[in-house]
Design a protein around this motif. Sequence first.
Motif, PDB file in Angstrom:
ATOM      1  N   ARG A  72      54.656 -92.203   2.340  1.00  0.00           N
ATOM      2  CA  ARG A  72      54.706 -93.707   2.429  1.00  0.00           C
ATOM      3  C   ARG A  72      55.998 -94.110   2.349  1.00  0.00           C
ATOM      4  O   ARG A  72      56.571 -93.588   1.042  1.00  0.00           O
ATOM      5  N   THR A 126      42.694 -89.773   8.487  1.00  0.00           N
ATOM      6  CA  THR A 126      42.593 -89.802   6.703  1.00  0.00           C
ATOM      7  C   THR A 126      41.427 -88.869   6.461  1.00  0.00           C
ATOM      8  O   THR A 126      40.394 -89.267   7.391  1.00  0.00           O
ATOM      9  N   ILE A 127      40.955 -87.915   5.628  1.00  0.00           N
ATOM     10  CA  ILE A 127      39.840 -87.553   4.889  1.00  0.00           C
ATOM     11  C   ILE A 127      39.128 -87.996   4.026  1.00  0.00           C
ATOM     12  O   ILE A 127      37.655 -88.309   4.361  1.00  0.00           O
ATOM     13  N   ASP A 128      39.639 -89.421   4.217  1.00  0.00           N
ATOM     14  CA  ASP A 128      38.158 -90.396   3.263  1.00  0.00           C
ATOM     15  C   ASP A 128      37.015 -91.352   4.051  1.00  0.00           C
ATOM     16  O   ASP A 128      36.247 -91.549   3.523  1.00  0.00           O
ATOM     17  N   MET A 170      37.545 -86.205  -3.266  1.00  0.00           N
ATOM     18  CA  MET A 170      38.815 -86.900  -3.257  1.00  0.00           C
ATOM     19  C   MET A 170      37.755 -88.201  -2.827  1.00  0.00           C
ATOM     20  O   MET A 170      36.770 -88.097  -2.660  1.00  0.00           O
ATOM     21  N   GLY A 171      38.506 -89.205  -2.593  1.00  0.00           N
ATOM     22  CA  GLY A 171      38.266 -90.660  -2.010  1.00  0.00           C
ATOM     23  C   GLY A 171      38.291 -91.839  -3.248  1.00  0.00           C
ATOM     24  O   GLY A 171      37.017 -91.772  -4.405  1.00  0.00           O
ATOM     25  N   ARG A 172      39.153 -91.959  -3.204  1.00  0.00           N
ATOM     26  CA  ARG A 172      39.892 -93.320  -4.098  1.00  0.00           C
ATOM     27  C   ARG A 172      38.774 -94.315  -4.204  1.00  0.00           C
ATOM     28  O   ARG A 172      38.520 -94.797  -5.633  1.00  0.00           O
ATOM     29  N   GLU A 223      36.586 -89.274  -6.995  1.00  0.00           N
ATOM     30  CA  GLU A 223      38.099 -89.818  -7.656  1.00  0.00           C
ATOM     31  C   GLU A 223      38.025 -90.824  -8.243  1.00  0.00           C
ATOM     32  O   GLU A 223      38.300 -91.194  -9.634  1.00  0.00           O
ATOM     33  N   HIS A 254      44.049 -81.265  -3.589  1.00  0.00           N
ATOM     34  CA  HIS A 254      44.275 -81.426  -2.695  1.00  0.00           C
ATOM     35  C   HIS A 254      43.939 -80.255  -1.647  1.00  0.00           C
ATOM     36  O   HIS A 254      44.553 -80.370  -0.219  1.00  0.00           O
ATOM     37  N   ARG A 257      42.442 -81.513   1.653  1.00  0.00           N
ATOM     38  CA  ARG A 257      43.214 -82.103   2.654  1.00  0.00           C
ATOM     39  C   ARG A 257      44.196 -81.116   3.508  1.00  0.00           C
ATOM     40  O   ARG A 257      44.580 -81.287   3.954  1.00  0.00           O
TER      41      ARG A 257
HETATM   42  O1  F6P Z   1      43.436 -91.231   1.641  1.00  0.00           O
HETATM   43  C1  F6P Z   1      43.366 -89.333   1.159  1.00  0.00           C
HETATM   44  C2  F6P Z   1      43.315 -89.250  -0.333  1.00  0.00           C
HETATM   45  O2  F6P Z   1      42.790 -88.124   0.135  1.00  0.00           O
HETATM   46  C3  F6P Z   1      42.122 -89.830  -1.241  1.00  0.00           C
HETATM   47  O3  F6P Z   1      41.559 -89.256  -0.821  1.00  0.00           O
HETATM   48  C4  F6P Z   1      43.360 -89.336  -2.320  1.00  0.00           C
HETATM   49  O4  F6P Z   1      42.758 -90.608  -3.355  1.00  0.00           O
HETATM   50  C5  F6P Z   1      44.924 -89.785  -2.171  1.00  0.00           C
HETATM   51  O5  F6P Z   1      44.688 -89.600  -0.749  1.00  0.00           O
HETATM   52  C6  F6P Z   1      45.557 -88.975  -2.813  1.00  0.00           C
HETATM   53  O6  F6P Z   1      47.241 -89.555  -2.155  1.00  0.00           O
HETATM   54  P1  F6P Z   1      48.326 -87.836  -2.642  1.00  0.00           P
HETATM   55  O7  F6P Z   1      48.267 -86.572  -2.110  1.00  0.00           O
HETATM   56  O8  F6P Z   1      49.123 -88.880  -1.913  1.00  0.00           O
HETATM   57  O9  F6P Z   1      48.141 -88.312  -4.363  1.00  0.00           O
END
Ligand code: F6P
Length: 324
Positions: A72, A126-128, A170-172, A223, A254, A257
């Motif tokens: 990022r 993206t997994i979201d 996951m799922g912000r 989450e 994670h 992911r």
């Molecule tokens: O964007 C996908 C995601 O897995 C979200 O669900 C999660 O909140 C975030 O990434 C976590 O990101 P990082 O790996 O930067 O902590």
Amino acid sequence: MQKIAVLTSGGDSPGMNAAIRSVARTCAYHKIECVGVFRGYEGLIDGDFVPLDARSVRGIINKGGTFLKSARSKRFMTPEGRAEAYKQLMASDIDGIVLIGGDGTFTGGLVFNSEYDFPVMGIPGTIDNDINGTDRTLGYDTALNTAVEAIDKIRDTAHSHDRLFFVEVMGRDVGHIALNAGVGAGAEEILIPEEDMGIDRLVESLERSKKSGKSSSIVIVAEGDKIGKSVFELKDYVDQNLEEYDVRVSVLGHMQRGGSPTCYDRVLASRMGVKAVEALLEGQSNFMVGTTHDKMTLTPLEKAIKGESKINKELIRVSDIMTT
Ligand code: F6P
């Protein structure tokens, strides 16, 4: 267009390697050059490029993560960073770029295009599953299956000990993983950011479930759930208010992911890579490739980012009925 670059940016997702492979092979098929960019926009600024021919992407379709690595990039958010990236692209005679990532990646691509009129094409990785303009994002199917497999295992031990488990997935900002994995794994309750069920309703539901003779339960918590309590706070609350429950917590994190992509994600990645390169070759820019009712589509990047990713309300009802 003679040379196309490809990068992966933001949170990684299973299937990104398969998408890079597809982009490289589609370029080779059309007899143009392909270049991989390491570490997303960071590598673009640093000129960290690698030539990709058809053979250099062998053996990766089944691999999780992204061999180009992801980041990022804060520097790309600055005009100076983007100017440097443009200089690097020009120095390497690159004519267009395929961006594999989520909304942050696409936002960067849009800004870059508006400043330099440089052709960009997005692949939603993206997994979201929180991107508009595609039935599914790349990696979502794999993440769902990983979550369901893990929850099944937790259910075994929950059952043996007559326990209640809060499982965080996951799922912000969105509850797609929670809702689908929850229904798929037969969860008692599913807490998602889109619906604030409130702590009282949760407690009532757990009381009802105990009275109906259930000895163990699984509650899936996204989450970003809006009850405002983390899974650990939820456990404390139930410990204090429902003494009949023996509660444990599991945060999947994670692990969702990583891992080898499912067949669905490999096929999706292959299709998206072909479509992305061919759209650039046709002179298109600022679009994201996706599927709608299993047909390949192009959605303006702006719409993909701004659109609301809608939760399937029917699934919420199905879940309620299943826990009767
Ligand atoms: O964007 C996908 C995601 O897995 C979200 O669900 C999660 O909140 C975030 O990434 C976590 O990101 P990082 O790996 O930067 O902590």
